[in-house]
Enzyme design. Structure first.
Site, short mmCIF file in Angstrom:
data_model
loop_
_atom_site.label_atom_id
_atom_site.label_comp_id
_atom_site.label_asym_id
_atom_site.label_seq_id
_atom_site.Cartn_x
_atom_site.Cartn_y
_atom_site.Cartn_z
N HIS A 1 0.82 -1.22 0.00
CA HIS A 1 0.00 0.00 0.00
C HIS A 1 0.85 1.27 0.00
O HIS A 1 0.49 2.29 0.58
CB HIS A 1 -0.99 -0.03 1.17
CG HIS A 1 -0.37 -0.14 2.53
ND1 HIS A 1 -0.95 -0.84 3.56
CD2 HIS A 1 0.78 0.36 3.04
CE1 HIS A 1 -0.19 -0.74 4.64
NE2 HIS A 1 0.86 -0.02 4.34
N HIS B 1 -0.87 4.94 9.49
CA HIS B 1 0.50 5.48 9.55
C HIS B 1 0.52 6.89 10.11
O HIS B 1 1.31 7.73 9.68
CB HIS B 1 1.12 5.53 8.16
CG HIS B 1 1.07 4.28 7.38
ND1 HIS B 1 -0.10 3.79 6.83
CD2 HIS B 1 2.03 3.40 7.02
CE1 HIS B 1 0.16 2.67 6.18
NE2 HIS B 1 1.43 2.40 6.28
N HIS C 1 10.53 -4.01 3.89
CA HIS C 1 11.06 -2.66 3.69
C HIS C 1 11.45 -2.04 5.02
O HIS C 1 10.92 -2.40 6.06
CB HIS C 1 10.08 -1.75 2.94
CG HIS C 1 8.76 -1.44 3.60
ND1 HIS C 1 7.86 -2.39 3.99
CD2 HIS C 1 8.18 -0.26 3.91
CE1 HIS C 1 6.78 -1.80 4.50
NE2 HIS C 1 6.95 -0.51 4.48
N GLU D 1 4.41 -4.96 8.71
CA GLU D 1 3.05 -4.87 8.14
C GLU D 1 2.56 -6.23 7.63
O GLU D 1 1.37 -6.38 7.36
CB GLU D 1 3.03 -3.86 6.98
CG GLU D 1 3.26 -2.44 7.44
CD GLU D 1 3.38 -1.44 6.30
OE1 GLU D 1 3.27 -0.24 6.57
OE2 GLU D 1 3.60 -1.85 5.14
#
Lengths: 282, 119
Positions: A12, A59, A195, A242
């Site tokens: 996303h 976030h 990431h 995530e």
């Protein structure tokens, strides 16, 4: 009765929101990523789900550190997308399904998952980007399902364990299947894969770990629950946590799923981007 | 039952675990960055950054890290990358620019490093 027809996963990344806005679908950098979506859209066109449960992580739009819910469930008639501070175009509100939301909340708490209910919840790129990828033009797509957003904390440790995430999904499955209306449901797990944005290790991507996760989530999600949270940080990167959203999604699909589509591409922005369509076995 | 020791004492090079300790240390800085969700607040900050630091009660090391736009120093002062990204957005820094700064590379070199991860 309600049925769960399948699960969708997607990264996303905010940059995807801008790439969609600028229609970079055939750009050489973006094409290998965007090409993962049309076959899934065909499946969605064919099956026409009424509801999409969107499991994502906020976030820093819907929640701040003053009050940080570990698991939050939306219970609103609509969900607004708001300014996140860096210029992704703002989308129109997404239609909710408060009746289903409260049914889920009742069932989850009865099942001893102590969640936070949200009658107002601004949804950020974690929620909107996958919606745009699966339903182009979202929310202004005629086939746009109603939605229930579910957000899990990956901003601040302690974050949930992988086992808790999978168990959450299993309880969610029980909640959804006991909803006394004929609705077809898809469950989305968004975010990841590996990431890391912060620190001297910024730019860390772990292809072999991502590929292992994409394989095991289909056939043996229980095995993934043996990964500790710090091991997940180490192997998937600080924001690769995530992947918990994928585990929550997977728990809701039941024991047997058929992987119909799978795409993995490095890099999109700073991330190993994974896309999957898992159909629930009849 | 005790928590897994690994979970409590992780030492992953180049990685700060944003836990309760960091969240307390960085609260003012992160709260300021969270306020940048609003265009009005971003404009107010840009008119007078120093006054904005005071308004949010930033500690001296947090102010200096912001003046220097030094992301590693902001993290050391308790900053969380999800909120710091909103600070970076004000200066039109992408996550690749931020990654390059933290790893001592040019943005082009950093992008190349990301691409190589796919090999």
């Amino acid at each position: 009765m309600a049925t769960i027809i399948g699960g969708l996963t997607s990264s996303h990344i905010p940059a995807v929101g801008n790439a969609i806005h600028n229609k970079l679908f055939d750009d050489p950098y973006w094409k290998p990523f965007f090409d993962g979506y049309p076959p899934i859209r065909e499946w969605l066109d064919h099956h026409k789900p009424d509801v999409a449960i969107n499991i994502y992580n906020d976030h820093g739009l819907g929640f701040f550190l003053d009050r940080m819910p570990t698991f939050a469930i939306g219970a609103a008639a609509e969900y607004r997308n708001e300014d996140e501070g860096w210029g992704i175009p703002k989308l129109d509100p997404f239609p909710g399904d408060p009746e289903l939301s409260w049914h889920i909340i009742e069932s989850m708490v009865a099942d001893e998952f102590d969640i936070t209910s949200c009658q107002e919840l601004a949804v950020d790129h974690g929620f909107t980007v996958p919606m745009q990828l699966f339903w182009p033009g979202a929310p202004n797509n005629p086939a746009m399902p109603r939605t229930v957003p579910i957000s899990a904390n990956t901003v601040q440790h302690p974050i949930p364990t992988l086992k808790r995430a999978l168990d959450f999904g299993k309880a969610l499955r029980k909640a959804l299947l006991s909803f006394p209306k004929d609705v077809k449901i898809v469950v989305m797990g968004t975010g990841g894969l590996s990431h890391q944005l912060d620190g001297q290790r910024a730019g860390f991507i772990n292809k072999s770990f991502d590929q292992m996760c994409m394989e095991k989530i289909v056939t043996a999600p229980e095995e993934l629950t043996h990964i500790s949270r710090m091991e997940l940080v180490e192997k998937a990167g600080a924001q690769g946590t995530e992947f918990l959203m994928w585990m929550m999604m997977r728990g809701a699909l039941g024991d047997k799923v058929v992987p119909l589509e799978k795409n993995y591409h490095i890099p999109i922005s700073n991330t190993g981007a994974g896309t999957m369509l898992l159909e629930c076995a009849a | 039952m005790a928590a897994e020791p690994f979970d409590q004492h992780a030492d992953i090079p180049g990685t700060t675990i944003f836990d309760g300790k960091q969240a307390m240390k960085g609260y003012a800085l992160n709260k300021m960055c969270y306020s940048f969700n609003s265009a009005e607040n971003r404009a107010e900050y840009l008119r007078d950054p120093e006054a904005y630091f005071v308004k949010y009660g930033l500690a001296d090391d947090q102010k200096q890290a912001c003046r220097d736009k030094n992301v590693l120093a902001m993290i050391a002062a308790g900053g969380n990358i999800y909120y710091l990204a909103k600070f970076a957005g004000i200066y039109k820094l992408s996550v690749q620019d931020v990654g390059a700064q933290q790893t001592g590379m040019t943005t082009e070199q950093f992008k190349e490093k990301l691409k190589r991860a796919g090999d």
